[in-house]
Design an enzyme around this catalytic site. Structure first.
Site, mmCIF file in Angstrom:
data_model
loop_
_atom_site.group_PDB
_atom_site.id
_atom_site.type_symbol
_atom_site.label_atom_id
_atom_site.label_comp_id
_atom_site.label_asym_id
_atom_site.label_seq_id
_atom_site.Cartn_x
_atom_site.Cartn_y
_atom_site.Cartn_z
ATOM 1 N N SER A 128 0.818 -1.211 0.000
ATOM 2 C CA SER A 128 0.000 0.000 0.000
ATOM 3 C C SER A 128 0.851 1.260 0.000
ATOM 4 C CB SER A 128 -0.938 -0.010 1.200
ATOM 5 O OG SER A 128 -0.173 -0.084 2.390
ATOM 6 N N GLY A 129 2.150 1.126 -0.231
ATOM 7 C CA GLY A 129 3.010 2.295 -0.395
ATOM 8 C C GLY A 129 3.586 2.812 0.898
ATOM 9 N N ALA A 130 3.997 4.076 0.840
ATOM 10 C CA ALA A 130 4.666 4.662 1.994
ATOM 11 C C ALA A 130 3.704 4.797 3.167
ATOM 12 C CB ALA A 130 5.224 6.030 1.632
ATOM 13 N N PHE B 124 2.391 6.890 5.492
ATOM 14 C CA PHE B 124 2.386 8.336 5.635
ATOM 15 C C PHE B 124 2.202 8.781 7.080
ATOM 16 C CE2 PHE B 124 1.405 8.320 1.014
ATOM 17 C CZ PHE B 124 2.543 8.995 0.636
ATOM 18 N N GLU C 4 6.635 10.159 -8.971
ATOM 19 C CA GLU C 4 7.899 9.717 -8.375
ATOM 20 C C GLU C 4 8.234 8.292 -8.824
ATOM 21 O OE1 GLU C 4 6.547 8.311 -3.920
ATOM 22 O OE2 GLU C 4 6.670 10.471 -4.254
#
Lengths: 272, 272, 272, 272, 272, 272
Positions: A66-68, A70, A153
């Protein structure tokens, strides 16, 4: 160098395969900065291992990644006394540049076993892989840069238009729309499996790969990769540098953190 | 964004000039990581100021800048508990990438008033300037990468061969030889002054510039810079990324720190 | 196509030479838009003539060419009822693009016999030639773009940094300084003659060329030119397009015409 | 600059949208040279307006735009006393170069609402847009260069192979075949609507866009566009220059005008 | 692979130096096709030897190398029953492509000890070296392509304009003029020695190199070479392919052989 | 030059078509080195013929071409006394470089009539054609480089990713998988026919082409091809050089010949 530790990324080598596995299903394989760095280091480890010809990314659970994380980034940012510039050079620029570069110039054939959705930087990494196998049509890629006050990015400024078509990339990136399985099929996704269990999915691919390579002369594969890299490598290297340097100002201006906080608050209210 | 403070870099704007001044003569204008970051930020400030057409680097004392303060870096590195990768991403990769990019894509005409020698990253910055004025033939540039266990940085992989000749760049970089005034004249150095006092040197240049621009249409200058940047900008952006990512391993392997220590010990003995 | 007439440019073919001669010494070989177009057409004529291997530019009098006849342009501009955009597309963009392209992609070896100074677009043309012979050290090139409210044209954004050095090009272009014989020697100028009379100078070069080519296999020369064009051709094509499109706004905004008028008034006063 | 007038192109700004509308349904939105120039100027207007993030092309009636008004061009050409070269530099080279460049380097996100077919230069413009929405499957693009004695223009030499596939582009361009909705779908066309009325179609898209952008951080969109332009911008700039300069000879040789006349005669006979 | 034998090229490894020596002073170190191939193979040997950081070319006698042995080529060509195409693919295309590529992509620092003149393909090889040391001002490079019915080879289409200046390269190549020591100084030649004896010259350089590298970290040198290769490598690779393929037709048409024969006859007459 | 003879490739010119026909159905149009060279020469013949606008490849029987005759190569290799390097420069490097270059820089529109499968270098040639017509869905392309101990050749390192998608190219090349009709449709294959007889298939295409071109201005087609070549030509030229030079080592090391022998033995056993 001694490798740092990651709780949710592991690896093992079964020549000619270097297998990297995401093992944090409960967080949907969301990654901290250090997890991404560890990932980059594993790629360098694979680069240097002469017995390795294929570097394979596997995951577990329902999400590929699910990515960084945050929340972590926001918390870290608020607790830090660093000036804004130093903070984001360290927490964003250096990490993204390094990880993207590790993938863009990797010398082994990069294979992603896409068990489920990937988001943000992790989706960008899927875009940097040479071959992608998907499990069912529920997989998707999502790049919520426009919604988070960020910009393209992980080389997506060039991998998405080149791999998925210029206009498709614009539409989906500008409006934070999902790249569905249908969008990715035959362009990013090489083959789709329909296997309930992720472990089974990963194992099936590995078995098939073992079958496929039986009669191959593996040095041919590495040299062909070197030749094929002419297609994208130099452009990714250049865009990687532009992307992180131009995103920096967005981080310093604070928009991403403001938007994480909003998301957070909304999520919290929903839960109440 | 609020600017961090630097004790040895100041600036003021006298339109159309944005003047950056190095004010640490006792340390030979040696810069910490934060000084370099501050320098990059000033360039962005100049970029955004519509009254500015020329960004001018001035120094003081006998050296233009002796480069990175390696003692500081070494001490910081030893005191840090960060893993090697994080340490060098933060202390080297991010800083160098940012500063080089700030110069490579700067939109105003970059002028360096080279009062004396420049070394390492500071010499690289001179290589990134559009116009260089030198004071006497004692100025020189030195890139001691091969002696320090480092590699070309600050875009020197491309600025030096393109500006000073391919073979000259190889010879001087490989063997850590000085680029003398004679090497730089008519290639990097546009004009040489013979003025005892550095302040006087800086003032003379500014007076001459004020004279030169009297009858110019300054928007022409900025647009010509944009056109002329086709010559080097894209290549520097690409090399910047390659340079920092490939240097990283050298820092992690520890050779530069080992060599700083040796230098330090030798210096200390000399003093005793 | 039928060629238009020019009073101050003539040509003749003495195989393997296609000789173009500027014959307007009284106006210092200042050219109107139509003269430049005629020049471009002659290059296309030379391109198509299989007996031609070298295209030679000769001039007469004291100047090689003083560049565009700005009085004519200003007068034409004022008398025209065209909207500003159409006016400058026709009078500037189309002409410059065409002439520069004719030189940049010319297939024969381009030789300029530089009898004296060249200015502006005519100096840019010297920059587009493959070989330049100069008469005495009084020759120079001048590109007064910054003083006239214009920008680099005729491919000078790339020919000047590549042929004369990046920093030299910046300094001279930004401050409208002369490229003297010393600046050009061994970079743009291949050989310098010291012959009082321009006719004699032109004849001497032609005699020497006739001598030089005696034992050559001329098809080798054309094919080598094709190979050597890899060095600059594509970049000039790209910059040519950027230069004319970005200069357009300067013309529309009126700065160049205002500055021609000022020059004119000053000149008139001086004469009174 | 004061904008010239066009009877069939209007615009209005509803931030963040700059909406350009073609309003000549009776001529199938066929454009004169001046209409195309006006279009280019509107793009520059949008470029400079900080409140604008998206530039939207809308049309009306059944055709998006049937391209250049060749009758007008032919008549103008015959009535003109200009030499052939000047005539076509003015009427073709300058116009095409300018319009194509305005689109290729436009800084806002370009959206075309393709209500119906587009032909020639207008179809090329659709190829230069970032996002295309189509109304029904009756839309198509047609580039009749081979039939008219012309060559690829408006950057189509590069946009068509890159966006639609190399071999597809060759086949359709060489034999003047139509790019049907099926050819364009998921490559150039992002979404297809099925709405009888063009006004309704335009309005629907605008409503959807308004919905889509509600939660976006719009500066992210512009910066992502800047990054994504790496994919095509430089190549279009270069090809634009090559296309107009190489087409010029075809115009001068007269083939296009001969073919317009034939078409005209045939059309007239059909009507009798 | 087993290496073929060459009577006039030898090598030995004294880490970190891989020293290749030309040992045919009586033929002025003129090379057959097989000698050039052997040279290319030695470069690959050096590439693979991890103890090697510098590859050094030394010669003996008065000439560095007088280039290809054309007598041999002509004789071989006449005795061969191969069709013209096969003959020249084998004798020219393959050899030149291979040797040039071996130099262009060599991973170690390439140093030429230029004891005397170099001609043709051997002079091209000097142009492919990173660093050149010359003995006295009698050294020169000569590329008699235009006189022999050949074209630029060994990457000279790009190395000469980039290293020696565009116009200088044109003049000298077109008219088969010598690149004198003065032309090469500070561009191709890094340092000039004045040592009677070639052996002494070679030894002096080696001693100096041993001195220079004492304090260097040699892996820095190799990585810097990798970075610096961005300046020329890709362009040489491309030009190498164009050069050999375009030269092929000249060989097939027979002009070079006709001209060798003429030279031969003239030489024979002179001797009688 | 006199053309060598090929027993299984013929040609004839019916302006504007230059028709090359493969006539070896019994060997499945497998080609020797000399056949490929002949093919390259025919392309040069077509290049020089001003009456030709389209170069068409036709075949006969069930296969378009089964690629290089490896039995022949293996036999030749074993009987030759040449050193390994010379052997493979002659038998592989020179041939492949020449043939690929002939296609990559061909000036006429290249059309392949794909009657059946194509393999290896012959499949690479299909990838170098501008337009491909296929007969039934049984056609396919196969590049068994990884199985034969070879690497991408004939420009496939760039044509396959650019024409068929990056990830698709990786998957199929790495694992020696077939590019089926479904993979090629609308990307490489422009139109599919369903005609039993190959002769009929070829004739139908030619009739259709004759119909298509009736109203075209053919010089437009050649100039458009020149423009469209910007898309791939330069990259193929560069990759061609890299491919042959990097494949060379594989031939010298002997893996391809070992694998041909194995195949041979297996085939023989199957037959017994």
């Amino acid at each position: 160098m001694e490798l740092p530790h990651s709780n949710i990324i592991s690896y093992h080598v079964t020549s000619p395969f270097f297998i990297i596995k995401f093992t944090g299903p409960r967080s949907l394989n969301s990654f901290t900065k250090d997890d991404y760095l560890y990932l980059g280091q594993l790629l360098h480890l694979a680069d240097k291992d002469d017995s390795v010809y294929f570097t394979i990314l596997q995951s577990c659970g329902t999400f590929f990644s699910s990515g960084a994380n945050f929340q972590g980034i926001a918390k870290q940012a608020k607790n830090s006394n660093d000036p804004e510039l130093s903070k984001w050079l360290k927490n964003f620029v250096a990490t993204n540049l390094y990880v993207t570069d590790s993938f863009a110039r990797h010398s082994k054939v990069l294979i992603a076993c896409l068990n489920g959705p990937a988001i943000g930087m992790s989706a960008a990494i899927v875009g940097l892989c040479d071959i992608v196998y998907a499990n069912t049509e529920k997989v998707y890629l999502r790049f919520p840069f426009a919604s988070l006050g960020l910009i393209t990015e992980g080389g997506t400024s060039i991998t998405l238009p080149k791999k998925l078509g210029n206009n498709i990339a614009y539409q989906k990136l500008m409006f934070n729309e999902i790249f569905t399985h249908a969008d990715l099929k035959d362009k990013v996704i090489n083959k789709t499996y329909y296997i309930e269990d992720t472990e089974e999915f990963n194992k099936t691919i590995l078995n098939e790969l073992n079958e496929k390579i039986k009669t191959l002369y593996l040095p041919s594969c590495l040299k062909m990769k070197k030749m094929l890299q002419s297609n994208l490598k130099d452009e990714i290297v250049k865009l990687n540098s532009l992307e992180v340097n131009d995103a920096l100002q967005f981080w310093i201006d604070g928009e991403p953190i403001r938007r994480f906080d909003q998301l957070e608050n909304r999520n919290r209210k929903v839960k109440l």
